[in-house]
Design a protein around this motif. Sequence first.
Motif, PDB file in Angstrom:
ATOM      1  N   PRO A 107       6.295   5.184   0.045  1.00 15.91           N
ATOM      2  CA  PRO A 107       5.843   3.502  -0.087  1.00 15.91           C
ATOM      3  C   PRO A 107       4.350   3.741  -0.994  1.00 15.91           C
ATOM      4  CG  PRO A 107       5.678   4.193   1.949  1.00 15.91           C
ATOM      5  CD  PRO A 107       6.363   5.291   1.398  1.00 15.91           C
ATOM      6  N   TRP A 108       3.432   4.636  -0.425  1.00 22.57           N
ATOM      7  CA  TRP A 108       2.198   4.919  -1.136  1.00 22.57           C
ATOM      8  C   TRP A 108       2.263   5.127  -2.540  1.00 22.57           C
ATOM      9  CZ3 TRP A 108       0.195   9.363  -3.127  1.00 22.57           C
ATOM     10  CH2 TRP A 108       0.873  10.547  -2.874  1.00 22.57           C
ATOM     11  N   VAL A 109       2.952   5.929  -3.035  1.00 23.37           N
ATOM     12  CA  VAL A 109       3.181   6.141  -4.459  1.00 23.37           C
ATOM     13  C   VAL A 109       3.608   4.938  -5.201  1.00 23.37           C
ATOM     14  CG1 VAL A 109       4.496   7.483  -6.250  1.00 23.37           C
ATOM     15  CG2 VAL A 109       3.693   8.742  -4.120  1.00 23.37           C
TER      16      VAL A 109
ATOM     17  N   ALA B 188       2.950   2.008  -4.205  1.00 27.39           N
ATOM     18  CA  ALA B 188       1.889   0.879  -4.071  1.00 27.39           C
ATOM     19  C   ALA B 188       0.696   1.383  -4.997  1.00 27.39           C
ATOM     20  CB  ALA B 188       1.086   0.990  -2.593  1.00 27.39           C
ATOM     21  N   SER B 189       0.453   2.718  -5.064  1.00 26.86           N
ATOM     22  CA  SER B 189      -0.619   3.137  -6.149  1.00 26.86           C
ATOM     23  C   SER B 189      -0.294   2.894  -7.627  1.00 26.86           C
ATOM     24  CB  SER B 189      -1.050   4.568  -5.908  1.00 26.86           C
ATOM     25  OG  SER B 189       0.134   5.447  -6.101  1.00 26.86           O
ATOM     26  N   THR B 190       0.888   3.034  -7.940  1.00 29.81           N
ATOM     27  CA  THR B 190       1.644   2.904  -9.127  1.00 29.81           C
ATOM     28  C   THR B 190       1.347   1.480  -9.453  1.00 29.81           C
ATOM     29  OG1 THR B 190       2.997   4.580  -8.920  1.00 29.81           O
ATOM     30  CG2 THR B 190       3.651   3.143 -10.679  1.00 29.81           C
ATOM     31  N   GLN B 191       1.699   0.491  -8.601  1.00 25.69           N
ATOM     32  CA  GLN B 191       1.557  -0.892  -8.930  1.00 25.69           C
ATOM     33  C   GLN B 191       0.379  -1.370  -8.999  1.00 25.69           C
ATOM     34  OE1 GLN B 191       3.494  -2.563  -5.204  1.00 25.69           O
ATOM     35  NE2 GLN B 191       5.586  -2.465  -6.268  1.00 25.69           N
ATOM     36  N   ALA B 192      -0.811  -0.764  -8.198  1.00 24.54           N
ATOM     37  CA  ALA B 192      -2.129  -1.170  -8.334  1.00 24.54           C
ATOM     38  C   ALA B 192      -2.651  -0.627  -9.767  1.00 24.54           C
ATOM     39  CB  ALA B 192      -2.960  -0.435  -7.293  1.00 24.54           C
ATOM     40  N   ILE B 193      -2.207   0.504 -10.154  1.00 26.79           N
ATOM     41  CA  ILE B 193      -2.815   1.087 -11.453  1.00 26.79           C
ATOM     42  C   ILE B 193      -1.998   0.064 -12.575  1.00 26.79           C
ATOM     43  CG2 ILE B 193      -2.306   3.005 -13.256  1.00 26.79           C
ATOM     44  CD1 ILE B 193      -2.634   4.750 -11.072  1.00 26.79           C
TER      45      ILE B 193
ATOM     46  N   LEU C   9     -12.401  -9.492 -10.888  1.00 32.85           N
ATOM     47  CA  LEU C   9     -10.999  -8.844 -10.673  1.00 32.85           C
ATOM     48  C   LEU C   9     -10.920  -8.291  -9.244  1.00 32.85           C
ATOM     49  CD1 LEU C   9      -8.252  -8.206 -11.728  1.00 32.85           C
ATOM     50  CD2 LEU C   9      -9.095  -6.155 -12.350  1.00 32.85           C
ATOM     51  N   HIS C  10      -9.980  -9.009  -8.504  1.00 28.05           N
ATOM     52  CA  HIS C  10      -9.778  -8.454  -7.122  1.00 28.05           C
ATOM     53  C   HIS C  10      -8.226  -7.816  -7.129  1.00 28.05           C
ATOM     54  CE1 HIS C  10     -13.014 -10.498  -5.451  1.00 28.05           C
ATOM     55  NE2 HIS C  10     -12.984 -11.660  -6.223  1.00 28.05           N
ATOM     56  N   VAL C  11      -8.327  -6.766  -6.709  1.00 26.36           N
ATOM     57  CA  VAL C  11      -6.976  -6.082  -6.790  1.00 26.36           C
ATOM     58  C   VAL C  11      -6.306  -6.153  -5.078  1.00 26.36           C
ATOM     59  CG1 VAL C  11      -5.640  -3.957  -6.684  1.00 26.36           C
ATOM     60  CG2 VAL C  11      -7.837  -4.195  -8.360  1.00 26.36           C
ATOM     61  N   THR C  12      -5.353  -6.824  -5.216  1.00 26.19           N
ATOM     62  CA  THR C  12      -4.526  -6.986  -3.753  1.00 26.19           C
ATOM     63  C   THR C  12      -3.672  -6.121  -3.345  1.00 26.19           C
ATOM     64  OG1 THR C  12      -3.191  -8.580  -4.750  1.00 26.19           O
ATOM     65  CG2 THR C  12      -5.432  -9.608  -3.826  1.00 26.19           C
ATOM     66  N   ALA C  13      -3.210  -5.025  -4.091  1.00 26.45           N
ATOM     67  CA  ALA C  13      -2.291  -3.813  -3.836  1.00 26.45           C
ATOM     68  C   ALA C  13      -2.609  -3.215  -2.457  1.00 26.45           C
ATOM     69  CB  ALA C  13      -2.090  -3.107  -4.967  1.00 26.45           C
ATOM     70  N   GLN C  14      -1.795  -2.725  -1.771  1.00 28.71           N
ATOM     71  CA  GLN C  14      -1.987  -1.969  -0.516  1.00 28.71           C
ATOM     72  C   GLN C  14      -2.696  -0.648  -0.963  1.00 28.71           C
ATOM     73  OE1 GLN C  14       1.485  -1.836   1.525  1.00 28.71           O
ATOM     74  NE2 GLN C  14       1.315  -3.860   2.337  1.00 28.71           N
ATOM     75  N   ARG C  15      -3.495  -0.072  -0.302  1.00 26.15           N
ATOM     76  CA  ARG C  15      -4.079   1.118  -0.445  1.00 26.15           C
ATOM     77  C   ARG C  15      -3.065   2.141   0.046  1.00 26.15           C
ATOM     78  NH1 ARG C  15     -10.286   1.270   0.444  1.00 26.15           N
ATOM     79  NH2 ARG C  15     -10.190   2.419  -1.292  1.00 26.15           N
ATOM     80  N   PRO C  16      -2.953   3.433  -0.477  1.00 20.50           N
ATOM     81  CA  PRO C  16      -2.026   4.647   0.221  1.00 20.50           C
ATOM     82  C   PRO C  16      -2.716   4.831   1.552  1.00 20.50           C
ATOM     83  CG  PRO C  16      -3.388   5.098  -1.648  1.00 20.50           C
ATOM     84  CD  PRO C  16      -3.608   4.054  -1.578  1.00 20.50           C
ATOM     85  N   PRO C  17      -1.487   5.002   2.506  1.00 22.07           N
ATOM     86  CA  PRO C  17      -2.051   5.587   3.731  1.00 22.07           C
ATOM     87  C   PRO C  17      -2.903   6.890   3.827  1.00 22.07           C
ATOM     88  CG  PRO C  17       0.422   5.736   3.626  1.00 22.07           C
ATOM     89  CD  PRO C  17      -0.292   4.995   2.351  1.00 22.07           C
ATOM     90  N   THR C  18      -3.817   7.211   4.634  1.00 21.34           N
ATOM     91  CA  THR C  18      -4.545   8.207   4.818  1.00 21.34           C
ATOM     92  C   THR C  18      -3.378   9.103   5.537  1.00 21.34           C
ATOM     93  OG1 THR C  18      -5.508   7.508   6.992  1.00 21.34           O
ATOM     94  CG2 THR C  18      -6.842   7.129   4.859  1.00 21.34           C
ATOM     95  N   ALA C  19      -3.884  10.499   5.649  1.00 18.27           N
ATOM     96  CA  ALA C  19      -3.229  11.397   6.465  1.00 18.27           C
ATOM     97  C   ALA C  19      -3.140  11.069   7.993  1.00 18.27           C
ATOM     98  CB  ALA C  19      -3.907  12.769   6.353  1.00 18.27           C
TER      99      ALA C  19
END
Length: 146
Positions: free
Chosen positions: A2-4, A6-11, A50-60
Amino acid sequence: MPWVRASTQAIAIALLAVLACSQPAPAQTRGTSPGRDDRPQDDAATLDTLHVTAQRPPTAQQQFREHLQRNWHPPRSAEQFGLDGGVPAWLGQQMIRGMTAAARTLPGWKQPVQPAIARPPPLDDAQMDRSQALQPASPVPGAQPR
């Protein structure tokens, strides 16, 4: 992963925001185009924040914590053990496990899933050439010559 997503959506959101806020550059400067009316151009436009509201990818560490929470199953309580059948049911399960372990050691026992074994082609090269010589010369769509 899911983090992939989320990061693709944020970009994608950031790219769309940049494209929406950018203005096309003029083809000619103001002084090089004769005959145009010379209106005064506005100063540089101010853009909203501009405020990005997408979720950040989870850390390890977050992934490890989620993995432990997902795969941890606490032991049954004495009450649940009794409701599931108690000692007789547990002994029956242990006996079945022991019998299946013993059956796997018997000769001739095979795993439930067998690996695929390729068989030889039905004709060798000489037989294949002979069969092609006997076939009519009409081309078969999709067939490749030998």
